[in-house]
Scaffold this motif. Structure first.
Motif, PDB file in Angstrom:
ATOM      1  N   TYR A  36       0.814  -1.210   0.000  1.00 18.18           N
ATOM      2  CA  TYR A  36       0.000   0.000   0.000  1.00 18.18           C
ATOM      3  C   TYR A  36       0.855   1.270   0.000  1.00 18.18           C
ATOM      4  O   TYR A  36       0.526   2.253  -0.668  1.00 18.18           O
ATOM      5  N   GLU A  37       1.939   1.272   0.761  1.00 18.94           N
ATOM      6  CA  GLU A  37       2.767   2.474   0.833  1.00 18.94           C
ATOM      7  C   GLU A  37       3.430   2.770  -0.507  1.00 18.94           C
ATOM      8  O   GLU A  37       3.583   3.929  -0.892  1.00 18.94           O
ATOM      9  N   GLN A  38       3.834   1.725  -1.226  1.00 18.36           N
ATOM     10  CA  GLN A  38       4.402   1.930  -2.565  1.00 18.36           C
ATOM     11  C   GLN A  38       3.358   2.542  -3.487  1.00 18.36           C
ATOM     12  O   GLN A  38       3.656   3.465  -4.253  1.00 18.36           O
ATOM     13  N   TRP A  39       2.138   2.032  -3.411  1.00 16.85           N
ATOM     14  CA  TRP A  39       1.067   2.578  -4.243  1.00 16.85           C
ATOM     15  C   TRP A  39       0.830   4.045  -3.919  1.00 16.85           C
ATOM     16  O   TRP A  39       0.661   4.873  -4.812  1.00 16.85           O
ATOM     17  N   LEU A  40       0.816   4.365  -2.624  1.00 19.70           N
ATOM     18  CA  LEU A  40       0.564   5.744  -2.217  1.00 19.70           C
ATOM     19  C   LEU A  40       1.700   6.654  -2.668  1.00 19.70           C
ATOM     20  O   LEU A  40       1.463   7.780  -3.115  1.00 19.70           O
ATOM     21  N   GLY A  41       2.943   6.174  -2.578  1.00 13.51           N
ATOM     22  CA  GLY A  41       4.072   6.977  -3.029  1.00 13.51           C
ATOM     23  C   GLY A  41       4.006   7.264  -4.515  1.00 13.51           C
ATOM     24  O   GLY A  41       4.247   8.398  -4.961  1.00 13.51           O
ATOM     25  N   PHE A  42       3.665   6.252  -5.303  1.00 13.54           N
ATOM     26  CA  PHE A  42       3.525   6.434  -6.750  1.00 13.54           C
ATOM     27  C   PHE A  42       2.420   7.441  -7.053  1.00 13.54           C
ATOM     28  O   PHE A  42       2.594   8.356  -7.873  1.00 13.54           O
ATOM     29  N   THR A  43       1.279   7.278  -6.391  1.00 16.28           N
ATOM     30  CA  THR A  43       0.140   8.163  -6.636  1.00 16.28           C
ATOM     31  C   THR A  43       0.476   9.595  -6.246  1.00 16.28           C
ATOM     32  O   THR A  43       0.141  10.544  -6.966  1.00 16.28           O
ATOM     33  N   GLY A  44       1.160   9.769  -5.111  1.00 16.27           N
ATOM     34  CA  GLY A  44       1.545  11.108  -4.682  1.00 16.27           C
ATOM     35  C   GLY A  44       2.440  11.803  -5.695  1.00 16.27           C
ATOM     36  O   GLY A  44       2.315  13.021  -5.919  1.00 16.27           O
ATOM     37  N   LYS A  45       3.334  11.054  -6.336  1.00 19.06           N
ATOM     38  CA  LYS A  45       4.193  11.646  -7.370  1.00 19.06           C
ATOM     39  C   LYS A  45       3.366  12.125  -8.556  1.00 19.06           C
ATOM     40  O   LYS A  45       3.646  13.175  -9.144  1.00 19.06           O
TER      41      LYS A  45
END
Length: 269
Positions: free
Chosen positions: A37-46
């Motif tokens: 989930y954190e990887q997904w959130l980091g990608f989305t935030g970028k």
């Protein structure tokens, strides 16, 4: 007063509707050590930052038990969640911030376009693969255009044909978590993009186990189908990545992550 909600999806052939039983164990099944989930959130935030918009309010379609909503709220975003399963939303209400708007809608649904305007929208973890009906993807994208403000960001993922074929090749398989277990069966007609899954869930009930069987249907899309649907419904700046990484998607990708922006011009009808 809350918004009107859709009824629960109907079961078919005597099977339970998707996630009607799985909701109670979903978070154990898809725990953080199994789903990044954190990887997904980091990608989305970028993608939010690259848009140049000040993204504050987000629509999470197929939000499930609210794991992504909670992560976004922890980072200061205002989030509205939509899911087809009332059972999953019941779990989401125990996790998300008080007052979070959670709506039971089975997309495509014309009311989706009336929820905005949002700065961004997400459809994570294969939610868009459930759009099996004819033109369902294009219809849902058109409704998301209506829900986004001009220039708004859309991020969604799709499991690829390779992933579906790998799962089908396993035949029947299952897993025992100790406090519950499942058995998964795949049905697929050759030369079609739609795959049907029967998921048997076993949950302790006294000294015995209660068995529930759910029927799920998903499909894969070609990259051209997705790109053309995005362009036709009013999205620009389209990009496709390899599973929430900064790598471009390739023919070996098991999950593609798409990003796009709502046009600042007129929306195609």
């Amino acid at each position: 007063m809350g918004r009107e909600v859709s009824p629960r999806p109907e079961a078919s052939d005597g099977y339970g509707a998707p996630y009607s039983a799985l909701a109670q164990v979903y978070d154990r099944w898809m725990a953080a050590d199994r789903v990044p989930y954190e990887q997904w959130l980091g990608f989305t935030g970028k993608r939010f930052v690259e848009s140049g918009l000040e993204v504050r309010n987000v629509l999470d379609v197929a939000c499930g038990t609210g794991m992504t909503i909670k992560a976004l709220q922890d980072h200061g975003y205002e989030v509205t969640g939509v899911d087809a399963s009332a059972s999953m939303l019941d779990v989401a209400r125990t996790r998300t911030a008080p007052g979070t708007e959670l709506l039971c809608l089975a997309v495509p649904d014309e009311r989706l376009a009336e929820l905005g305007p949002f700065d961004a929208a997400l459809v994570c973890f294969d939610g868009a693969n459930y759009l099996t009906g004819q033109d369902a993807l294009a219809t849902t994208l058109h409704q998301l255009v209506g829900a986004l403000r001009p220039g708004g960001v859309l991020v969604f993922d799709l499991s690829t044909r390779r992933t579906f074929e790998e799962i089908a090749a396993l035949g029947e398989f299952g897993e025992d978590f100790g406090d519950f277990a499942y058995i998964w069966n795949t049905r697929h007609e050759p030369d079609t993009p739609v795959y049907e899954y029967l998921v048997s869930l076993f949950v302790p009930e006294g000294e015995l186990f209660r068995r529930s069987v759910e029927q799920h249907a998903q499909r894969h899309f070609t990259r051209d189908e997705v790109h053309n649907a995005l362009r036709a419904t009013g999205f620009t700046d389209i990009a496709v990545w390899d599973n929430y990484t900064e790598r471009d998607a390739t023919d070996t990708s098991r999950r593609e992550t798409w990003s796009a922006r709502r046009t600042t011009g007129s929306i195609p009808r």
